[in-house]
Design an enzyme around this catalytic site. Structure first.
Site, PDB file in Angstrom:
ATOM      1  N   SER A 193      18.116  54.210 -14.148  1.00  0.00           N
ATOM      2  CA  SER A 193      17.492  54.901 -15.284  1.00  0.00           C
ATOM      3  C   SER A 193      18.249  54.536 -16.556  1.00  0.00           C
ATOM      4  O   SER A 193      19.358  53.975 -16.504  1.00  0.00           O
ATOM      5  CB  SER A 193      17.591  56.411 -15.041  1.00  0.00           C
ATOM      6  OG  SER A 193      17.252  57.138 -16.189  1.00  0.00           O
ATOM      7  N   TYR A 210      21.594  64.139 -12.187  1.00  0.00           N
ATOM      8  CA  TYR A 210      20.718  62.961 -12.274  1.00  0.00           C
ATOM      9  C   TYR A 210      21.526  61.744 -12.758  1.00  0.00           C
ATOM     10  O   TYR A 210      21.419  60.647 -12.198  1.00  0.00           O
ATOM     11  CB  TYR A 210      19.558  63.266 -13.234  1.00  0.00           C
ATOM     12  CG  TYR A 210      18.491  62.201 -13.295  1.00  0.00           C
ATOM     13  CD1 TYR A 210      17.523  62.097 -12.299  1.00  0.00           C
ATOM     14  CD2 TYR A 210      18.436  61.294 -14.349  1.00  0.00           C
ATOM     15  CE1 TYR A 210      16.525  61.129 -12.363  1.00  0.00           C
ATOM     16  CE2 TYR A 210      17.448  60.330 -14.421  1.00  0.00           C
ATOM     17  CZ  TYR A 210      16.484  60.247 -13.425  1.00  0.00           C
ATOM     18  OH  TYR A 210      15.509  59.281 -13.491  1.00  0.00           O
TER      19      TYR A 210
HETATM   20  P1  NAD Z   1       7.117  60.720 -10.130  1.00  0.00           P
HETATM   21  O1  NAD Z   1       7.579  62.107  -9.917  1.00  0.00           O
HETATM   22  O2  NAD Z   1       5.837  60.495 -10.837  1.00  0.00           O
HETATM   23  O3  NAD Z   1       7.076  59.915  -8.730  1.00  0.00           O
HETATM   24  C1  NAD Z   1       8.119  60.021  -7.800  1.00  0.00           C
HETATM   25  C2  NAD Z   1       7.560  59.925  -6.392  1.00  0.00           C
HETATM   26  O4  NAD Z   1       8.656  59.998  -5.473  1.00  0.00           O
HETATM   27  C3  NAD Z   1       6.608  61.088  -6.062  1.00  0.00           C
HETATM   28  O5  NAD Z   1       5.411  60.603  -5.494  1.00  0.00           O
HETATM   29  C4  NAD Z   1       7.399  61.921  -5.050  1.00  0.00           C
HETATM   30  O6  NAD Z   1       6.579  62.597  -4.090  1.00  0.00           O
HETATM   31  C5  NAD Z   1       8.281  60.859  -4.406  1.00  0.00           C
HETATM   32  N1  NAD Z   1       9.463  61.459  -3.788  1.00  0.00           N
HETATM   33  C6  NAD Z   1      10.246  62.432  -4.293  1.00  0.00           C
HETATM   34  N2  NAD Z   1      11.208  62.753  -3.407  1.00  0.00           N
HETATM   35  C7  NAD Z   1      11.035  61.959  -2.333  1.00  0.00           C
HETATM   36  C8  NAD Z   1      11.704  61.833  -1.092  1.00  0.00           C
HETATM   37  N3  NAD Z   1      12.756  62.613  -0.789  1.00  0.00           N
HETATM   38  N4  NAD Z   1      11.256  60.903  -0.217  1.00  0.00           N
HETATM   39  C9  NAD Z   1      10.176  60.136  -0.496  1.00  0.00           C
HETATM   40  N5  NAD Z   1       9.497  60.220  -1.655  1.00  0.00           N
HETATM   41  C10 NAD Z   1       9.920  61.136  -2.564  1.00  0.00           C
HETATM   42  O7  NAD Z   1       8.337  60.002 -10.887  1.00  0.00           O
HETATM   43  P2  NAD Z   1       8.474  58.560 -11.579  1.00  0.00           P
HETATM   44  O8  NAD Z   1       8.769  58.820 -12.990  1.00  0.00           O
HETATM   45  O9  NAD Z   1       7.400  57.653 -11.203  1.00  0.00           O
HETATM   46  O10 NAD Z   1       9.858  58.107 -10.906  1.00  0.00           O
HETATM   47  C11 NAD Z   1      10.034  56.905 -10.156  1.00  0.00           C
HETATM   48  C12 NAD Z   1      11.476  56.463 -10.275  1.00  0.00           C
HETATM   49  O11 NAD Z   1      11.742  56.083 -11.639  1.00  0.00           O
HETATM   50  C13 NAD Z   1      12.500  57.556  -9.933  1.00  0.00           C
HETATM   51  O12 NAD Z   1      13.573  56.995  -9.230  1.00  0.00           O
HETATM   52  C14 NAD Z   1      12.955  58.036 -11.298  1.00  0.00           C
HETATM   53  O13 NAD Z   1      14.232  58.614 -11.267  1.00  0.00           O
HETATM   54  C15 NAD Z   1      12.916  56.733 -12.077  1.00  0.00           C
HETATM   55  N6  NAD Z   1      12.874  56.913 -13.527  1.00  0.00           N
HETATM   56  C16 NAD Z   1      11.808  57.547 -14.117  1.00  0.00           C
HETATM   57  C17 NAD Z   1      11.804  57.708 -15.506  1.00  0.00           C
HETATM   58  C18 NAD Z   1      10.673  58.394 -16.246  1.00  0.00           C
HETATM   59  O14 NAD Z   1      10.800  58.620 -17.459  1.00  0.00           O
HETATM   60  N7  NAD Z   1       9.563  58.718 -15.616  1.00  0.00           N
HETATM   61  C19 NAD Z   1      12.877  57.232 -16.276  1.00  0.00           C
HETATM   62  C20 NAD Z   1      13.942  56.611 -15.629  1.00  0.00           C
HETATM   63  C21 NAD Z   1      13.927  56.439 -14.250  1.00  0.00           C
END
Ligand code: NAD
Length: 276
Positions: free
Chosen positions: A139, A152
């Site tokens: 991230s 986080y």
């Molecule tokens: P999101 O919540 O839309 O999707 C995350 C998915 O992971 C969901 O479908 C959820 O059910 C699944 N999940 C959660 N816990 C789980 C587990 N224990 N086992 C299996 N699946 C699980 O979030 P996103 O924003 O698409 O996040 C995807 C990745 O990107 C994450 O690692 C997040 O930390 C990272 N990220 C997101 C952002 C942002 O701004 N959205 C920024 C930096 C990093």
């Protein structure tokens, strides 16, 4: 990226779903996993309609090593080889360290960090055999620590350190290891987050974040990540905010944090005294 065998965790929503759909449109074979079976099914249906190659879906918890190991066995038995593993599943939480229980803190690490470790271990033999790509989601908060996100940030800095070390270890085997640093991406992540007792107005906080911070469309984030994988980049910065923080850190390694914290504090609506 065409005709590859790709594994994606957290494929039921946000970045993971967009990665799956864009890779499906290019005819890749996909093995998708998510904790939420319903969201996973929706992604599988959409991927099938778009024209994916062979598809496999498994509801699992990435923090459970045995489940991830079984999934790897199932995927390699069905696909034969794995070219790309994207350790994408992740969660967040809003709450200062002092008001976060050890259990809640550990939960974030279990999913965001140990999920990446379990996935990497389970698929390592297959990735070695294919000289493939191991792609781990860190991230912007794996580049800088911010108030209210100690759990986080710890998890995402850990993913970055783990990925950098593994990259050195796997170089001789021809395995590409990428660490992805997205800035704010418009997904469900804030709405799915847990909160500590100190957060009095959760809906207002989420709305502020969605308005000020989580702005990049998820399909654009996925496009950047896929291009980074295709070019076998080691660090994939996603969005102007991630690039800005990265640049500032390199140019002004000591002076940058005050400015960035002020900007991030304003975006999340944290009052001045709560920010370092
Ligand atoms: P999101 O919540 O839309 O999707 C995350 C998915 O992971 C969901 O479908 C959820 O059910 C699944 N999940 C959660 N816990 C789980 C587990 N224990 N086992 C299996 N699946 C699980 O979030 P996103 O924003 O698409 O996040 C995807 C990745 O990107 C994450 O690692 C997040 O930390 C990272 N990220 C997101 C952002 C942002 O701004 N959205 C920024 C930096 C990093």
């Amino acid at each position: 990226m065409r005709s590859k065998n790709v594994v994606i965790t957290g494929a039921g929503s946000g970045i993971g779903r967009e990665l799956a759909l864009q890779l499906a449109a290019r005819g890749n074979a996909l093995a998708l996993a998510d904790l939420d079976p319903q969201s996973l099914d929706e992604t599988l249906i959409q991927a099938r309609l778009i024209g994916a190659g062979p598809l496999l879906g498994q509801a699992l918890d990435v923090s459970d090593e045995a489940q991830v190991r079984d999934f790897a066995t199932q995927v390699t038995a069905s696909f034969g080889t794995v070219d790309v593993l994207i350790n994408n599943a992740g969660i967040t939480r809003f709450g200062d360290f002092a008001s976060t229980s050890a259990e809640a803190f550990r939960k974030v690490l279990d999913v965001n960090f140990w999920g990446v470790v379990h996935g990497s271990r389970a698929f390592l033999p297959a990735l070695r055999a294919s000289r493939g790509s191991l792609v781990n989601l860190s991230s912007l908060f794996g580049l800088i620590g911010v108030a209210g996100q100690a759990h986080y940030c710890a998890s995402k800095f850990a993913v970055r350190g783990f990925s950098e070390a593994l990259r050195q270890e796997l170089k001789a085997d021809g395995v590409h290891v990428a660490c992805v640093h997205p800035g704010g991406v418009r997904t469900r992540i804030a709405r799915s987050a847990s909160f500590d007792q100190a957060v009095d107005d959760q809906e207002a906080l989420i709305s502020r974040l969605e308005k000020n911070t989580l702005k990049l469309p998820a399909d654009e984030a996925a496009r950047i990540i896929i291009e980074g994988i295709r070019l076998r980049r080691e660090r994939i910065l996603v969005g102007r905010d991630a690039k800005f923080v990265d640049l500032l850190q390199r140019l002004l390694p000591c002076a940058h944090t005050g400015l960035i914290h002020r900007l991030l504090g304003r975006a999340s609506g944290r009052n001045k005294s709560a920010n370092p």
